[in-house]
Motif scaffolding. Structure first.
Motif, PDB file in Angstrom:
ATOM      1  N   ASN A 144      -5.024   6.303  -1.581  1.00 36.13           N
ATOM      2  CA  ASN A 144      -5.002   7.324  -0.529  1.00 36.13           C
ATOM      3  C   ASN A 144      -3.593   7.747  -0.156  1.00 36.13           C
ATOM      4  N   GLU A 145      -2.603   6.971  -0.569  1.00 36.92           N
ATOM      5  CA  GLU A 145      -1.209   7.298  -0.274  1.00 36.92           C
ATOM      6  C   GLU A 145      -0.721   8.427  -1.185  1.00 36.92           C
TER       7      GLU A 145
ATOM      8  N   LEU B   6       1.480   2.199  -4.560  1.00 37.15           N
ATOM      9  CA  LEU B   6       1.053   3.255  -3.645  1.00 37.15           C
ATOM     10  C   LEU B   6      -0.474   3.231  -3.668  1.00 37.15           C
ATOM     11  N   HIS B   7      -1.069   2.973  -2.531  1.00 32.27           N
ATOM     12  CA  HIS B   7      -2.532   2.966  -2.395  1.00 32.27           C
ATOM     13  C   HIS B   7      -3.089   4.308  -2.885  1.00 32.27           C
TER      14      HIS B   7
ATOM     15  N   ARG C  75      -1.327  11.918   0.053  1.00 29.38           N
ATOM     16  CA  ARG C  75      -0.519  12.185   1.255  1.00 29.38           C
ATOM     17  C   ARG C  75       0.906  12.559   0.876  1.00 29.38           C
TER      18      ARG C  75
ATOM     19  N   CYS D 238       0.820  -1.224   0.000  1.00 26.72           N
ATOM     20  CA  CYS D 238       0.000   0.000   0.000  1.00 26.72           C
ATOM     21  C   CYS D 238       0.850   1.269   0.000  1.00 26.72           C
ATOM     22  N   ASP D 239       2.142   1.120   0.279  1.00 25.49           N
ATOM     23  CA  ASP D 239       3.063   2.257   0.241  1.00 25.49           C
ATOM     24  C   ASP D 239       4.440   1.681  -0.064  1.00 25.49           C
TER      25      ASP D 239
ATOM     26  N   ASP E 158       0.489  15.019   5.054  1.00 21.92           N
ATOM     27  CA  ASP E 158      -0.452  14.307   5.932  1.00 21.92           C
ATOM     28  C   ASP E 158      -0.258  14.856   7.338  1.00 21.92           C
TER      29      ASP E 158
ATOM     30  N   GLN F   8       2.815   6.085   8.498  1.00 25.18           N
ATOM     31  CA  GLN F   8       4.095   6.791   8.642  1.00 25.18           C
ATOM     32  C   GLN F   8       4.042   7.978   9.587  1.00 25.18           C
TER      33      GLN F   8
ATOM     34  N   SER G 238      -1.930   8.107   8.273  1.00 24.83           N
ATOM     35  CA  SER G 238      -1.366   6.875   7.721  1.00 24.83           C
ATOM     36  C   SER G 238      -0.315   6.308   8.657  1.00 24.83           C
TER      37      SER G 238
END
Length: 291
Positions: free
Chosen positions: A81-82, A78-79, A85, A54-55, A90, A97, A95
């Protein structure tokens, strides 16, 4: 259900007679070790899992885990939603991170280059989850999502890998971008969330539709209608664990060993025997991810 039950893992289901794959799981977000999760899954006939990135950090972990375990295949991305960000920052640290500064398009390009590098690895069987999410990302993030999605489509095509799509409240835009860019040879709609009409569109295009535990939810009749019209040769099963735990265990942590619960509910909707659907799903997943 008593509140303390939320922390009790659901019991082991009756094992499947025909082994299948969990086409979409997040072992890095689940309790316990990878070895424990794989052993528990194998004990009920779930002998293969696709670990989804996802990232950038999660994608590296997926590739490393797949390299270390024969039963694991990786996807990297990368999702949706990522991407916003990375570009917009963000500040709330929502998330994994934590809080992040805005990096602009240059930061997104750097992250995409990292995904592209991982995409070349043999144990990486897919590019995903990528796509669009209009539920979590507002209008300000849509440009970053679209740019990221288009880049992932290009990476999937160049490396000859499956494209794994996250489509949340964005059906028309996802289908439009696939048309505009030209879809890769193999496309998987993870946690399929469209209706029967969209299932017909996906079937005509030869896209795989992967169904998760939410197909068992009481309010999910449109999903069951979609599953009913989805051709058996394009259907996959997934957990999306630790999320979307199938009924009657909704609200508790999901894991690959619960695939049989969802598969049995799917067989009922399709009017197929459990073994016939499991046989189809096993072959479809291997075809989708080219293993």
């Amino acid at each position: 259900m008593a509140p303390q039950d939320k922390n009790t893992p659901p019991p082991l289901p009756e094992p499947l007679r025909v082994a299948v794959a969990d086409s979409h799981t997040h072992l890095d977000m689940q309790e316990g070790s990878v070895e424990e999760a794989l052993a528990k899954a194998a004990s009920v006939g779930v002998t293969t899992v696709v670990q989804v990135g996802c990232d950038l950090a999660g994608s590296r972990w997926a590739a490393e885990t797949a390299a270390a375990h024969e039963a694991v295949h990786a996807t990297v991305a990368l999702h949706p939603n990522e991407a916003p960000r990375i570009v917009l920052g963000d500040p709330d640290g929502w998330s994994r991170q934590g809080a992040r500064e805005a990096g602009g398009d240059a930061a997104l390009d750097t992250a995409l280059a990292g995904i592209d590098e991982l995409a070349a690895l043999p144990q990486v069987r897919g590019i995903g989850e990528t796509g669009l999410d209009h539920f979590r990302t507002g209008p300000e993030g849509i440009a970053a999502q679209e740019r990221s999605f288009r880049a992932h489509i290009e990476i999937a095509k160049r490396h000859g890998k499956a494209l794994v799509i996250h489509d949340r409240e964005a059906h028309d835009d996802v289908l439009r971008i696939l048309r505009e860019e030209g879809a890769p040879e193999r496309v998987v709609f993870h946690c399929y969330s469209g209706d029967a009409e969209m299932a017909r569109i996906c079937a005509a295009a030869g896209y795989f539709m992967s169904f998760a535990g939410n197909v068992t939810f009481k309010n999910a009749q449109p999903l069951r209608d979609a599953l009913a019209v989805a051709p058996p040769e394009l259907v996959l099963v997934e957990t999306d664990a630790p999320f979307l735990t199938p009924a009657p265990y909704r609200g508790r942590a999901n894991a690959p060993y619960l695939v049989p619960v969802t598969l049995r509910a799917m067989a009922e909707v399709k009017g197929m025997t459990e073994d016939a659907l499991a046989t189809a799903v096993a072959a479809n997943t291997a075809r989708a991810f080219d293993y």
